[in-house]
Write a protein that holds these residues in place. Structure first.
Motif, PDB file in Angstrom:
ATOM      1  N   GLY A   1      58.699  49.358  58.171  1.00 44.94           N
ATOM      2  CA  GLY A   1      58.548  50.810  58.166  1.00 44.94           C
ATOM      3  C   GLY A   1      58.729  51.423  56.797  1.00 44.94           C
ATOM      4  N   ALA A   2      59.717  50.922  56.029  1.00 48.68           N
ATOM      5  CA  ALA A   2      59.981  51.491  54.710  1.00 48.68           C
ATOM      6  C   ALA A   2      58.823  51.244  53.746  1.00 48.68           C
ATOM      7  CB  ALA A   2      61.276  50.915  54.142  1.00 48.68           C
ATOM      8  N   CYS A   3      58.276  50.041  53.758  1.00 51.97           N
ATOM      9  CA  CYS A   3      57.158  49.726  52.850  1.00 51.97           C
ATOM     10  C   CYS A   3      55.885  50.455  53.284  1.00 51.97           C
ATOM     11  CB  CYS A   3      56.923  48.222  52.800  1.00 51.97           C
ATOM     12  SG  CYS A   3      58.202  47.318  51.868  1.00 51.97           S
ATOM     13  N   PHE A   4      55.706  50.610  54.580  1.00 52.39           N
ATOM     14  CA  PHE A   4      54.558  51.370  55.075  1.00 52.39           C
ATOM     15  C   PHE A   4      54.598  52.799  54.543  1.00 52.39           C
ATOM     16  CE2 PHE A   4      52.554  54.162  58.196  1.00 52.39           C
ATOM     17  CZ  PHE A   4      51.328  53.544  58.402  1.00 52.39           C
ATOM     18  N   ALA A   5      55.797  53.394  54.548  1.00 54.31           N
ATOM     19  CA  ALA A   5      55.941  54.780  54.090  1.00 54.31           C
ATOM     20  C   ALA A   5      55.731  54.909  52.587  1.00 54.31           C
ATOM     21  CB  ALA A   5      57.317  55.303  54.470  1.00 54.31           C
ATOM     22  N   LYS A   6      56.045  53.845  51.814  1.00 55.60           N
ATOM     23  CA  LYS A   6      55.933  53.906  50.355  1.00 55.60           C
ATOM     24  C   LYS A   6      54.553  53.501  49.841  1.00 55.60           C
ATOM     25  CE  LYS A   6      59.636  51.330  49.660  1.00 55.60           C
ATOM     26  NZ  LYS A   6      60.737  50.596  48.980  1.00 55.60           N
ATOM     27  N   ASP A   7      53.704  52.948  50.704  1.00 53.13           N
ATOM     28  CA  ASP A   7      52.417  52.407  50.246  1.00 53.13           C
ATOM     29  C   ASP A   7      51.476  53.539  49.846  1.00 53.13           C
ATOM     30  OD1 ASP A   7      49.704  51.167  50.259  1.00 53.13           O
ATOM     31  OD2 ASP A   7      50.838  49.425  50.908  1.00 53.13           O
ATOM     32  N   GLN A   8      51.078  53.565  48.584  1.00 59.48           N
ATOM     33  CA  GLN A   8      50.245  54.638  48.070  1.00 59.48           C
ATOM     34  C   GLN A   8      48.745  54.400  48.270  1.00 59.48           C
ATOM     35  OE1 GLN A   8      51.448  55.249  43.984  1.00 59.48           O
ATOM     36  NE2 GLN A   8      53.293  56.356  44.579  1.00 59.48           N
ATOM     37  N   MET A   9      48.351  53.240  48.772  1.00 57.84           N
ATOM     38  CA  MET A   9      46.940  53.002  49.059  1.00 57.84           C
ATOM     39  C   MET A   9      46.559  53.450  50.465  1.00 57.84           C
ATOM     40  SD  MET A   9      45.333  51.762  46.441  1.00 57.84           S
ATOM     41  CE  MET A   9      43.916  50.752  46.885  1.00 57.84           C
ATOM     42  N   ARG A  10      47.552  53.632  51.324  1.00 58.72           N
ATOM     43  CA  ARG A  10      47.277  53.944  52.726  1.00 58.72           C
ATOM     44  C   ARG A  10      46.444  55.212  52.925  1.00 58.72           C
ATOM     45  NH1 ARG A  10      50.713  56.626  55.990  1.00 58.72           N
ATOM     46  NH2 ARG A  10      52.415  56.333  54.482  1.00 58.72           N
ATOM     47  N   PRO A  11      46.658  56.297  52.170  1.00 58.20           N
ATOM     48  CA  PRO A  11      45.858  57.514  52.417  1.00 58.20           C
ATOM     49  C   PRO A  11      44.390  57.398  52.026  1.00 58.20           C
ATOM     50  CG  PRO A  11      47.940  58.030  51.290  1.00 58.20           C
ATOM     51  CD  PRO A  11      47.772  56.553  51.233  1.00 58.20           C
ATOM     52  N   MET A  12      43.997  56.273  51.414  1.00 58.34           N
ATOM     53  CA  MET A  12      42.621  56.172  50.927  1.00 58.34           C
ATOM     54  C   MET A  12      41.606  56.259  52.060  1.00 58.34           C
ATOM     55  SD  MET A  12      42.178  52.133  49.962  1.00 58.34           S
ATOM     56  CE  MET A  12      40.531  52.359  49.329  1.00 58.34           C
ATOM     57  N   HIS A  13      41.994  55.846  53.267  1.00 60.65           N
ATOM     58  CA  HIS A  13      41.040  55.810  54.375  1.00 60.65           C
ATOM     59  C   HIS A  13      40.696  57.204  54.893  1.00 60.65           C
ATOM     60  CE1 HIS A  13      41.614  51.556  54.248  1.00 60.65           C
ATOM     61  NE2 HIS A  13      42.876  51.632  54.621  1.00 60.65           N
ATOM     62  N   ASP A  14      41.557  58.178  54.592  1.00 63.54           N
ATOM     63  CA  ASP A  14      41.308  59.523  55.104  1.00 63.54           C
ATOM     64  C   ASP A  14      41.146  60.555  53.984  1.00 63.54           C
ATOM     65  OD1 ASP A  14      41.100  61.100  57.560  1.00 63.54           O
ATOM     66  OD2 ASP A  14      42.901  62.125  56.847  1.00 63.54           O
ATOM     67  N   PHE A  15      41.121  60.075  52.739  1.00 58.24           N
ATOM     68  CA  PHE A  15      41.073  60.993  51.606  1.00 58.24           C
ATOM     69  C   PHE A  15      39.817  61.868  51.619  1.00 58.24           C
ATOM     70  CE2 PHE A  15      39.520  61.799  47.262  1.00 58.24           C
ATOM     71  CZ  PHE A  15      40.527  62.631  46.805  1.00 58.24           C
ATOM     72  N   HIS A  16      38.687  61.284  52.057  1.00 57.99           N
ATOM     73  CA  HIS A  16      37.435  62.061  52.025  1.00 57.99           C
ATOM     74  C   HIS A  16      37.449  63.222  53.007  1.00 57.99           C
ATOM     75  CE1 HIS A  16      37.046  59.102  55.190  1.00 57.99           C
ATOM     76  NE2 HIS A  16      35.927  59.621  55.631  1.00 57.99           N
ATOM     77  N   ARG A  17      38.406  63.196  53.956  1.00 61.97           N
ATOM     78  CA  ARG A  17      38.549  64.317  54.889  1.00 61.97           C
ATOM     79  C   ARG A  17      39.734  65.206  54.534  1.00 61.97           C
ATOM     80  NH1 ARG A  17      36.840  60.038  58.476  1.00 61.97           N
ATOM     81  NH2 ARG A  17      39.028  59.365  58.657  1.00 61.97           N
ATOM     82  N   SER A  18      40.836  64.600  54.118  1.00 63.06           N
ATOM     83  CA  SER A  18      42.059  65.370  53.875  1.00 63.06           C
ATOM     84  C   SER A  18      42.199  65.854  52.435  1.00 63.06           C
ATOM     85  CB  SER A  18      43.281  64.517  54.216  1.00 63.06           C
ATOM     86  OG  SER A  18      43.436  63.467  53.263  1.00 63.06           O
ATOM     87  N   GLY A  19      41.672  65.085  51.490  1.00 63.12           N
ATOM     88  CA  GLY A  19      41.856  65.402  50.082  1.00 63.12           C
ATOM     89  C   GLY A  19      43.254  65.098  49.574  1.00 63.12           C
ATOM     90  N   GLN A  20      44.107  64.487  50.422  1.00 58.33           N
ATOM     91  CA  GLN A  20      45.501  64.211  50.064  1.00 58.33           C
ATOM     92  C   GLN A  20      45.645  62.799  49.500  1.00 58.33           C
ATOM     93  OE1 GLN A  20      47.900  66.706  50.362  1.00 58.33           O
ATOM     94  NE2 GLN A  20      46.039  67.880  50.818  1.00 58.33           N
ATOM     95  N   ALA A  21      46.181  62.709  48.290  1.00 57.67           N
ATOM     96  CA  ALA A  21      46.410  61.410  47.660  1.00 57.67           C
ATOM     97  C   ALA A  21      47.284  61.621  46.425  1.00 57.67           C
ATOM     98  CB  ALA A  21      45.097  60.741  47.271  1.00 57.67           C
ATOM     99  N   SER A  22      47.952  60.558  46.008  1.00 61.69           N
ATOM    100  CA  SER A  22      48.731  60.614  44.771  1.00 61.69           C
ATOM    101  C   SER A  22      47.778  60.701  43.581  1.00 61.69           C
ATOM    102  CB  SER A  22      49.598  59.360  44.657  1.00 61.69           C
ATOM    103  OG  SER A  22      48.765  58.217  44.462  1.00 61.69           O
ATOM    104  N   PRO A  23      48.272  61.129  42.411  1.00 61.56           N
ATOM    105  CA  PRO A  23      47.399  61.164  41.222  1.00 61.56           C
ATOM    106  C   PRO A  23      46.766  59.806  40.915  1.00 61.56           C
ATOM    107  CG  PRO A  23      49.403  62.413  40.809  1.00 61.56           C
ATOM    108  CD  PRO A  23      49.591  61.728  42.137  1.00 61.56           C
ATOM    109  N   GLY A  24      47.545  58.728  41.096  1.00 61.99           N
ATOM    110  CA  GLY A  24      47.002  57.400  40.830  1.00 61.99           C
ATOM    111  C   GLY A  24      45.883  57.034  41.791  1.00 61.99           C
ATOM    112  N   LEU A  25      46.074  57.341  43.080  1.00 59.13           N
ATOM    113  CA  LEU A  25      45.039  57.018  44.058  1.00 59.13           C
ATOM    114  C   LEU A  25      43.787  57.857  43.805  1.00 59.13           C
ATOM    115  CD1 LEU A  25      44.069  55.467  46.488  1.00 59.13           C
ATOM    116  CD2 LEU A  25      45.218  57.123  47.970  1.00 59.13           C
TER     117      LEU A  25
END
Length: 324
Positions: free
Chosen positions: A102-126
């Protein structure tokens, strides 16, 4: 669904080949144009064991009291430059969600990539990672199942190699990851190609793959349909292309029909001795000690397991020997 499979940097640790007396936590089978490797996290950091033709893999899968079915594989952070960086699980926990605790899942910065084209939410690096050029492809597997998918510029070739595609074509080049995922969603919603093919289905199909000409024709026909469809979309930021993907020569023996049977033991437990003769994605065409014949072994079953190398062999049931 697109998955983050680009090369990642292992902080502070060189990538080295483990000696045969060592082992580690298996992260999966990775591919480069030089060939496939078994990726591991060891006590010394990241390691790659090249899966060379004729190489023997002799190992024991750790199991028993206190050993989870799968260990957490850690998480990825994305530098501001857009470079993914992998970190092992800091507390060596059991996996709870897929291959993460659970902790690593929450810290993973690649995870939002699958929904970025709809949400626009991502870290600067992503956001930097997704700003690079991306490709839309059509891939066909051993039974003729065809999927649509995406690959970044840096994983353009390896993405398809690691998926175990037999034939594939790139049908569009997009300016960034958001545009290519809009294309992917539109194609999978309105045309037959799916975004996901189960690993078990890919493996089962390789026991009796369709003839190469049939798969080539299937892939070309679907790629033509998809290319024509996306060309008419009211979406900016991409252009259609017609570029075939080149499969590794090392995959040829797995890809063509031949006399083979499924590996006789589950790979997620026990002791094994496997000679690597050919590889397609995570699937090996393998030889075993004292047996005339070839087996298909899904090395993807080792992902999330800890293994120890040693002088091990595969126990072959008497019924299996009669097949040869």
């Amino acid at each position: 669904m697109a998955e983050p499979v680009d090369p990642v940097v292992e902080p502070g640790n060189p990538v080295v080949e483990p000696v045969e007396t060592r082992g580690g936590l298996v992260r999966g089978v990775s591919w480069t144009p030089d060939g496939p490797s078994l990726s591991l996290t060891t006590d010394d950091g990241a390691a790659q064991m090249p899966l060379l033709p004729g190489r023997w893999l002799r190992f024991e899968v750790l199991s028993g009291d206190g050993v989870p079915a799968r260990w957490c594989l850690g998480f990825v952070r994305v530098e501001e430059s857009g470079q993914p960086q992998h970190f092992p699980c800091p507390t060596s926990q059991a996996a709870e969600r897929g291959y993460q605790c659970g902790a690593c899942f929450a810290k993973d910065q690649m995870r939002p990539m699958h929904d970025f084209h709809r949400s626009g939410q991502a870290s600067p690096g992503l956001k930097a990672y997704l700003s690079q050029q991306h490709w839309l492809y059509i891939a066909t597997f051993a039974d003729g199942t065809t999927k649509v998918g995406t690959a970044s510029e840096r994983s353009k070739w390896s993405r398809l190699a690691e998926q175990g595609a037999l034939v594939a074509r790139y049908v569009a080049r997009a300016r960034d990851g958001a545009v290519v995922r809009h294309l992917e969603d539109s194609v999978s919603t309105n045309l037959p190609p799916t975004q996901f093919v189960r690993g078990a289905a890919k493996f089962a199909a390789l026991l009796q793959p369709r003839p190469p000409l049939h798969l080539e024709q299937t892939n070309k026909a679907m790629a033509d349909v998809v290319r024509g469809y996306v060309a008419e979309l009211a979406l900016e930021g991409f252009e259609t292309v017609d570029e075939p993907w080149q499969r590794s020569e090392f995959s040829q023996a797995v890809a063509v029909p031949g006399r083979r049977t499924a590996y006789p033991q589950p790979l997620d437990t026990g002791r094994h001795g496997i000679r690597i003769d050919s590889m397609l994605g995570p699937t090996a065409l393998a030889g075993l000690d004292g047996v005339d014949g070839e087996f298909l072994a899904d090395l993807g079953a080792l992902k999330g397991r800890k293994i120890r190398f040693g002088d091990y062999t595969t126990d072959i049931p008497a019924l299996q020997e009669s097949l040869f």
